[in-house]
Write an enzyme that holds these catalytic residues in place. Structure first.
Site, PDB file in Angstrom:
ATOM      1  CB  THR A   1      14.315  35.166  32.311  1.00 30.20           C
ATOM      2  OG1 THR A   1      14.614  34.913  30.939  1.00 30.20           O
ATOM      3  CG2 THR A   1      13.105  34.337  32.702  1.00 30.20           C
TER       4      THR A   1
ATOM      5  CG  ASP B   1      12.640  32.673  28.904  1.00 29.81           C
ATOM      6  OD1 ASP B   1      13.770  33.146  29.040  1.00 29.81           O
ATOM      7  OD2 ASP B   1      11.668  33.030  29.600  1.00 29.81           O
TER       8      ASP B   1
END
Ligand code: AMP
Ligand code: MG
Ligand code: MG
Length: 305
Positions: A120, A49
């Site tokens: 995620t 990320d």
């Protein structure tokens, strides 16, 4: 003749999203995800990320210094490795004609919403096909263009990754949108953030089937792939970077993405990030207002409070 800014921003976003996707694959291959909890265990961040966001924000900001770029992972260090800096605009995209009404938009009027890695939770759990990179291009307060990159999409030739884009007035690229089967009501929703309120809204819409997948990007792709008729999420958990690109891509096809009351979110630079009133997205063949009208008042009130 100079190329309109919206075409250039989209064309750079297309190439940058693919680079961010390759960073996501590299981090997974190295095997150390560097997981940290942001606001608890329902809100994770990994090395992928962070690095993907740096690549996207630095690349867009260098080329378009007057465009406001807002990323999920907060302020990023713009001093990134050369190999993460993308400066080439996608040539294939630039062969398309810019919609007339977007030709004159100035750099200052754009806001770009970046979710460097959507899904995620799924990424950390190995459900890699749910993962997407989202770059949404808003003009003033409306979502107008979007890029969705799927780093783990398997091409028929065996290579990994595909890019889907949409621009209002131009249409979509990278996918041939299909319509989900008539006479059914297949709803796609969260798999990792289910709550009683989310369930209550689903029940009220009498779905013939509910599919639970990760990420806002992947759910909207379910609509474009003809796998679902609607995406319903009665929770304030999504943020503007989750919905800007998906909304633009879906609406470029003729679908609609709003809050659960049927109202479009504002993507202006100064708005709060939370999509407090949930998410409702429908394919072009479905009446969006009919579905919004079936959402129970108690659900809307619970979201408002
Ligand atoms: P989901 O449909 O649960 O995969 O969520 C779509 C997007 O919204 C993902 O980026 C999630 O991280 C985010 N999201 C949804 N619900 C929450 C929540 N309760 N807390 C943090 N993020 C959330
Ligand atoms: Mg997300
Ligand atoms: Mg994310």
């Amino acid at each position: 003749m100079t190329t309109p800014q919206v075409m250039r921003i989209m064309a750079l976003s297309i190439n940058t999203a693919a680079r961010a996707g390759s960073i996501i694959r590299e981090v997974m291959q190295r095997g150390n995800l560097g997981i940290v909890e942001k606001e608890g265990k329902d809100d994770l961040q990994t090395e992928a990320d962070r690095s993907a966001q740096q690549c996207i924000i630095a690349s867009l900001s260098r080329k378009f210094p007057n465009v406001k770029v807002i990323g999920e992972e907060g302020d990023s260090n713009l001093d990134v490795k050369d190999e993460w800096l993308i400066s080439e605009e996608n040539e294939e995209f630039l062969t398309h004609k810019c919609p007339e009404d977007l030709r004159e938009v100035k750099e200052e009027d754009f806001v770009v919403w970046v979710d460097p890695l959507d899904g995620t939770s799924e990424y950390t759990q190995g459900l890699l096909d749910h993962v997407t990179v989202l770059i949404g291009v808003a003009i003033k307060d409306r979502a107008v263009g979007g890029v969705i990159y799927q780093p783990y999409y398997k091409q028929t030739n065996g290579s990994l990754g595909r890019t889907i884009w949409g621009l209002k007035g131009l249409g979509t690229g990278g996918i041939e949108p299909k319509t989900a089967p008539k006479g059914q009501m297949i709803i796609t929703t969260t798999r990792s953030h289910l709550t009683p309120l989310v369930q209550q809204a689903l029940d009220a819409l009498s779905p013939t089937e509910v599919i639970k997948v990760g990420g806002a990007g992947f759910k909207v792709l379910q609509l474009l792939e003809g796998k679902a008729h609607a995406y319903v999420f009665a929770s304030p958990g999504c943020k503007r970077w989750d919905t800007c690109a998906p909304e633009a891509v879906l609406e470029a096809w003729g679908g609609t993405l709003t809050d659960l009351a049927g109202i479009h979110y504002s993507y202006a630079a100064n708005v709060e990030f939370k999509n407090r009133m949930g998410v409702l997205a429908t394919i072009p063949e479905i009446s969006h207002s009919d579905i919004a009208g079936k959402v129970p008042k108690e659900v809307l009130e619970a979201l408002r409070s």
